[in-house]
Scaffold this active site. Structure first.
Site, mmCIF file in Angstrom:
data_model
loop_
_atom_site.group_PDB
_atom_site.id
_atom_site.type_symbol
_atom_site.label_atom_id
_atom_site.label_comp_id
_atom_site.label_asym_id
_atom_site.label_seq_id
_atom_site.Cartn_x
_atom_site.Cartn_y
_atom_site.Cartn_z
ATOM 1 N N CYS A 100 0.831 -1.197 0.000
ATOM 2 C CA CYS A 100 0.000 0.000 0.000
ATOM 3 C C CYS A 100 0.869 1.253 0.000
ATOM 4 O O CYS A 100 1.771 1.394 0.832
ATOM 5 C CB CYS A 100 -0.921 0.014 1.211
ATOM 6 S SG CYS A 100 -2.027 1.438 1.255
ATOM 7 N N GLY A 212 -2.809 -6.739 -10.325
ATOM 8 C CA GLY A 212 -2.526 -5.461 -10.960
ATOM 9 C C GLY A 212 -2.924 -5.411 -12.425
ATOM 10 O O GLY A 212 -2.368 -6.138 -13.245
#
Length: 343
Positions: A100, A212
């Site tokens: 993150c 992703g």
């Protein structure tokens, strides 16, 4: 879970942990659409678990299984204590966030900035693994800032494997910790799926999953030809209907049509329980807005959930009203086109 997957060739499909999105109400809804996908919590900070309201932070419905808890932190002792506490709640996996990029995460010295401190992350993994009775996994980036992923990622993976991680999920983008917002970090840094694929080739006996920029189940299946697992985030949340196809397309389960009436009734009953416990209707319905992408009436469905659910005194009947606006017999548009029109 992960060792068995490696041994028998079984793949894992997961819905990514997403802050402010994958809370317990979201996961309950997603589980109605897929029985097989692995669901992740939002990231929960170790300090919050140790000192905060544990039932609120860690509680979940039994129907959510299999469900993984993602932890944030950088202190091995605190993370181990958080794992001990969480063990009473019955999660199927514990995951450490090393991906993150948000400012508030960096200020706590965890998340993606830990890519610069692989020795510390390895210590965290070792401490957590020692007390975890379930698989202990890591979710990371391919690198941060000026790091060269081709050089950094192999060493990082080696350290995680050596520390005892059961699996590693790799977000195939760098994170830029200065100059890009979290949203931009999901879109601006270029994807390097090829690098992640090469990491799997170099580590055939280690469970590696990819995350992703994976937009649909066709792309997911392509990655699963080379990886052990695939993880979707925004695509699964914003077009939740694709989760209804996961069991068939990814896990080869027999085809079954979605029973939309039963789904409506289930979510209505669940909302009633949430309201009875002091929650609000939109705590549940905000996660359902992306369900009918491409179906006739989907726009009206979204309008009803988005506006009526937030009104004072809104009750579960709003869900039935929204479902009633959709022509479920109509043919949905291809997922990508539907998502584009939905904005």
């Amino acid at each position: 879970m992960y060792s068995q997957a490696l041994n028998d060739g079984r793949k894992i499909f997961a819905v990514a942990p997403m802050i402010d999105w994958t809370d317990r109400h979201c996961r309950y809804f997603h589980r109605q659409l897929t029985g097989e996908a692995l669901l992740y919590t939002e990231m929960v900070v170790a300090d919050a678990i140790i000192h905060g309201p544990r039932d609120r932070l860690l509680g979940f419905s039994p129907e959510e299984h299999p469900v993984a808890l993602q932890l944030g932190g950088s202190d091995p002792a605190k993370l181990a204590e958080a794992v001990r506490i969480a063990s009473d709640f019955g999660y199927d996996e514990i995951n450490l966030n090393v991906g993150c990029p948000s400012d508030r995460v960096q200020s706590g010295t965890f998340g993606a900035c830990l890519m610069r401190m692989p020795e510390l992350v390895a210590d965290c993994v070792t401490a957590m693994k020692r007390v975890a009775g379930v698989p202990l996994t890591v979710k990371c980036r391919i690198g941060v800032d000026e790091q060269e992923p081709e050089a950094v990622l192999p060493e990082f993976l080696a350290r995680m494997i050596g520390a005892g991680a059961d699996a590693i999920w790799i977000h195939a983008r760098k994170a830029w910790l200065q100059g890009l917002s979290p949203k931009e970090n999901r879109e601006v840094p270029p994807l390097d799926h090829g690098l992640v694929h090469r990491m799997k080739e170099e580590n055939p006996d280690v469970f590696l999953g990819i995350n992703g920029g994976i937009a649909d189940l066709d792309q997911a299946r392509h990655h699963l030809d080379q990886m052990d697992g695939v993880m979707l985030g925004r695509a699964a949340y914003q077009n939740a209907g694709l989760l209804a196809e996961v069991d068939e397309k990814i896990f080869r389960a027999p085809h079954r049509d979605v029973d939309w009436t039963a789904l409506c009734e289930t979510m209505t009953a669940y909302s009633e329980r949430v309201l009875a416990q002091g929650g609000r209707l939109n705590h549940v319905t905000r996660h359902m807005v992306g369900l009918f992408q491409g179906y006739p009436g989907a726009r009206r469905y979204r309008q009803i959930l988005s506006t009526e659910s937030t009104k004072p005194g809104a009750g579960p009947q709003v869900i039935a009203e929204a479902f009633g606006a959709v022509d479920v017999a109509g043919s949905p548009e291809p997922a990508m086109e539907a998502a584009r029109k939905a904005g």
